[in-house]
Design a protein around this motif. Structure first.
Motif, short mmCIF file in Angstrom:
data_model
loop_
_atom_site.label_atom_id
_atom_site.label_comp_id
_atom_site.label_asym_id
_atom_site.label_seq_id
_atom_site.Cartn_x
_atom_site.Cartn_y
_atom_site.Cartn_z
N ASN A 2 0.83 -1.20 0.00
CA ASN A 2 0.00 0.00 0.00
C ASN A 2 0.87 1.26 0.00
O ASN A 2 2.09 1.19 0.18
N THR A 35 -1.45 5.43 -6.34
CA THR A 35 -1.67 4.01 -6.63
C THR A 35 -0.57 3.41 -7.50
O THR A 35 -0.54 2.21 -7.71
N THR A 36 0.31 4.27 -8.02
CA THR A 36 1.41 3.77 -8.85
C THR A 36 2.73 4.31 -8.32
O THR A 36 2.77 5.32 -7.62
N ASN A 52 1.76 -0.52 -10.79
CA ASN A 52 0.73 -0.40 -9.75
C ASN A 52 1.34 -0.90 -8.44
O ASN A 52 1.91 -1.99 -8.41
N SER A 54 0.07 -2.16 -5.93
CA SER A 54 -0.51 -3.42 -5.44
C SER A 54 0.24 -4.63 -6.00
O SER A 54 0.12 -5.73 -5.47
#
Length: 59
Positions: A2, A35-36, A52, A54
């Protein structure tokens, strides 16, 4: 992974191993979208890629 963990790794003096698709990478920065991240392979090649967060895994 995260955004908070990416920030911790970026500010840490420790060498934290992070992998993307099973390959060890350095995180250059967390991008503004949160998010990236921009990363590059460990080693002589400095080609940067936006991924990404994630998909990043801490070893």
């Amino acid at each position: 992974m995260n955004a908070n963990r990416v920030k911790q790794i970026l500010s840490s003096p420790a060498d934290v191993e992070v992998k993307y698709n099973g390959v060890s990478v350095w995180i250059d920065k967390l991008n503004e979208d949160g998010t990236t991240a921009t990363v590059h392979l460990r080693g002589p090649l400095e080609e940067r890629t936006i991924v990404n967060i994630s998909e990043l895994q801490e070893e």
